[in-house]
Design an enzyme around this catalytic site. Structure first.
Site: not given
Ligand SMILES: *Cc1c(COP(=O)(O)O)cnc(C)c1O
Length: 362
Positions: A33, A258
């Site tokens: 993702k 800034y």
């Molecule tokens: C993002 C996610 C993962 C992966 O988690 P990591 O800590 O990056 O390995 C696993 N399960 C779900 C439901 C997630 O949303």
């Protein structure tokens, strides 16, 4: 210019290292993702498929559609599908996670409209994270529904709130014990025999006894595991580099940036770098909370990070306009930088914007 270099050899190292750690019968869902945690989801997905990952997962439908269009053919799971995207999910043979009665009904409807039956789905239970998921007391309803259903239930899972916390951990144990009840109920009653899973990256390291049928690994593939010992088995795949745009001589008392965010405590040199908060390098790294490496030496960010640029105090570090600067990579870890600025590696990595070109190294 600023570049994010992605090293596929390191991805391969992480994959193999994690794979060796899994129980032999456990399969791996590669979580890609948010553009594969800020890297480049298409090529990362392709590489993981080559390496043998059994399934991939993203958060939202659009991410999965893009992967299908890229040519990824293996099972693609969507963790948080929104009801508006259900028909598109079906068109692209993507596997939704259903997490509430509303998503259940709406997906059933979408399948009717699309004239589909025995469509693969996954079920998410909430065991205490209180984000999305069915509750244990809805299990009977789900099993009733499954008796007469167009769903092919592939897996049932839950997500733990703090897998990296030292053991024993009461919260995690409560979540696991709830999930065991869910597993028992489904194993006994359901005519469909789903797979079960619970663990993310840190969970894989901390709870080897619960690898179950699948694990869902994101962060670990990219080289981090939320623990110094576990980190040693992995290699960060991304290196963020840039070059000095301009150098200024600054005299004691002059201000930089800034809102006059920094006032020179002595005569020094300031280097201007072509990356800013619009690139995801947010203001929280300003005022010395973040740093870069120039010629192997630390140069702290001074004052406020601007939208497109930031300034670092280079003192007498040997460097010139055009010299290379390492923002993330050997000598600077995303997790350390993030922690110093009050956030986590996940946020630092996924925030890196699409204005930064990605370059593959293999
Ligand atoms: C993002 C996610 C993962 C992966 O988690 P990591 O800590 O990056 O390995 C696993 N399960 C779900 C439901 C997630 O949303």
């Amino acid at each position: 210019m600023t570049l994010l270099e992605i090293d596929l050899k390191k991805l391969e190292h992480n994959y193999s290292s994690l794979r060796k750690r899994l129980n032999h019968h456990s399969k791996m869902i590669g979580v890609i993702k948010a553009n594969a945690y800020g890297s480049l989801s298409g090529p990362i997905a392709e590489k993981l498929v080559d390496l043998g990952v059994e399934a991939l997962a993203v958060a939202y439908a659009q991410e999965a559609v893009e992967l299908r269009e890229y040519g990824i053919k293996i099972p693609l799971m969507v963790f948080y599908p929104q009801v508006e995207s259900f028909r598109e999910i079906i068109h692209h043979k993507i596997e939704p996670v259903l997490y509430s009665k509303r998503t259940w009904e709406k997906f059933k409807q979408a399948l009717r409209v699309e004239k589909k039956s025995t469509y693969p789905i996954h079920i998410k239970y909430n065991t205490g994270l209180n984000r999305v998921g069915f509750h244990l007391n809805e299990a009977d309803w789900i099993m009733e529904q499954l008796k007469d259903s167009s769903f092919n239930l592939k897996s049932i899972y839950s997500h733990l709130a703090q897998t990296e916390a030292p053991k024993p951990n009461e919260k995690t144990e409560n979540q696991i014990s709830l999930f065991k009840q869910i597993m028992d109920k489904h194993s006994q009653a359901s005519s469909q025999k789903p797979d079960f899973h619970l663990l993310n990256t840190s969970g894989v390291f901390n709870y080897p006894e619960y690898h179950l049928d699948w694990v869902r690994i994101g962060l670990g593939l990219y080289g981090f595991a939320n623990h110094p010992e576990w980190n040693k088995t992995l290699q960060p795949i991304a290196q963020l580099k840039t070059k000095i745009t301009q150098i200024h001589q600054i005299t004691l008392g002059e201000t930089v940036g800034y809102n006059c965010g920094w006032k020179a405590p002595k005569n020094t040199r300031i280097a201007v770098l072509p990356i800013g908060h619009a690139d995801g390098f947010s203001r929280q790294y300003g005022h010395g909370k973040g740093w870069v490496l120039i010629n192997g030496q630390k140069a702290h960010i001074v004052g406020n990070v601007c939208m497109d640029m930031l300034m670092v105090d280079i003192g007498d570090i040997p460097c010139n306009e055009g010299s290379e600067v390492v923002i993330l990579g050997s000598g600077i870890r995303a997790d350390e930088l993030a922690e110093n600025a009050g956030t986590i590696s996940y946020e630092l990595l996924t925030a890196l914007g699409n204005r930064i070109p990605r370059v593959l190294k293999s």
